[in-house]
Motif scaffolding. Sequence first.
Motif, mmCIF file in Angstrom:
data_model
loop_
_atom_site.group_PDB
_atom_site.id
_atom_site.type_symbol
_atom_site.label_atom_id
_atom_site.label_comp_id
_atom_site.label_asym_id
_atom_site.label_seq_id
_atom_site.Cartn_x
_atom_site.Cartn_y
_atom_site.Cartn_z
ATOM 1 N N TRP A 1 -5.543 -0.075 -7.583
ATOM 2 C CA TRP A 1 -5.115 -0.599 -6.284
ATOM 3 C C TRP A 1 -5.731 -1.976 -6.016
ATOM 4 C CZ3 TRP A 1 -2.149 -1.657 -2.571
ATOM 5 C CH2 TRP A 1 -2.648 -2.191 -1.375
ATOM 6 N N SER B 1 -3.561 -5.287 -5.366
ATOM 7 C CA SER B 1 -3.646 -6.028 -4.108
ATOM 8 C C SER B 1 -3.954 -7.509 -4.320
ATOM 9 C CB SER B 1 -4.705 -5.406 -3.194
ATOM 10 O OG SER B 1 -6.008 -5.557 -3.742
ATOM 11 N N ALA C 1 0.829 -1.211 0.000
ATOM 12 C CA ALA C 1 0.000 0.000 0.000
ATOM 13 C C ALA C 1 0.859 1.254 0.000
ATOM 14 C CB ALA C 1 -0.918 -0.010 1.221
#
Length: 296
Positions: free
Chosen positions: A40, A44, A8
């Motif tokens: 994102w 992830s 992150a």
Amino acid sequence: MNEQEFLANRFEAHRTHLKAVAYRMLGSLGEADDAVQEAWIRLSRTDTSEVENLGGWLTTVVGRVCLDMLRSRTARREDPLEAHLPDPIVSHADRVDPEYEVLVADSVGLALLVVLESLNPAERLAFVLHDMFGVSFDEIAPIVGRSPIAARQLASRARRRVRGAAPVPDPDLTLQRQVVDAFQAAARAGDFGALVAVLDPDVVLRADRGAIPEGGWTEIHGAAAVAGQASTFQRFASAYSTQPALVNGAAGLVNTVEGQPMSVISFAIANGKIVAIDILADPARLRRLHLAVLDA
């Protein structure tokens, strides 16, 4: 710090760049945020152990997400070339707010974004990623499902359209403000000759007032026609409070009534003349914008 937190943090280091890519691709600040968030989510869920250049990988992911969004947007419209102004980025008259500096770098004014809106999704992606962010055609090709040579041709077609339609603005903000001030003074005085003198002969005025029937799109070409329209607008100016602003890094204006924004006006100025005026007067979209110039 666990692996997800580490990832992150690495993503956050690229967020501003990714939003700049998405804004140029989509012309919408809200959709740009959505595209970055989707990048994102995909990151992830991905094994990044073999990703050597995370920034480059994320740029291509955002490009792919934006391409899908543009295609979906086009499919939803009855008219695929439905005219509308991109979201303006409004800052104080003397400086671009730091959070927006990357978004408006390289003279990405509204006039340029309007031209990008006229490209088909694949052309827009090839031009934005290659010409604005230096992504190679070998990397662009799989995103658009074409060969590198075909991707190069997409960018070339887009480049010709941009060069032919998007003005190259004067970089001198002081000069820009002087020209805008002269335009305002001439409009207030109803001086048609002075208005024509400050306008390029081929000036274009675009106004986006939102969805029909409440609003609609207006496009006017030529100095005489734009000067006449400016004189008409001026009849209502006494009800407005006008504040100078930077709109996408260029001299502009924000009109308000009792502190509420009524319109954001962007001027493209080249060789001391106004070559384009873009007016966003869509109440719904104005409410969604962060207009720092109105903050106390």
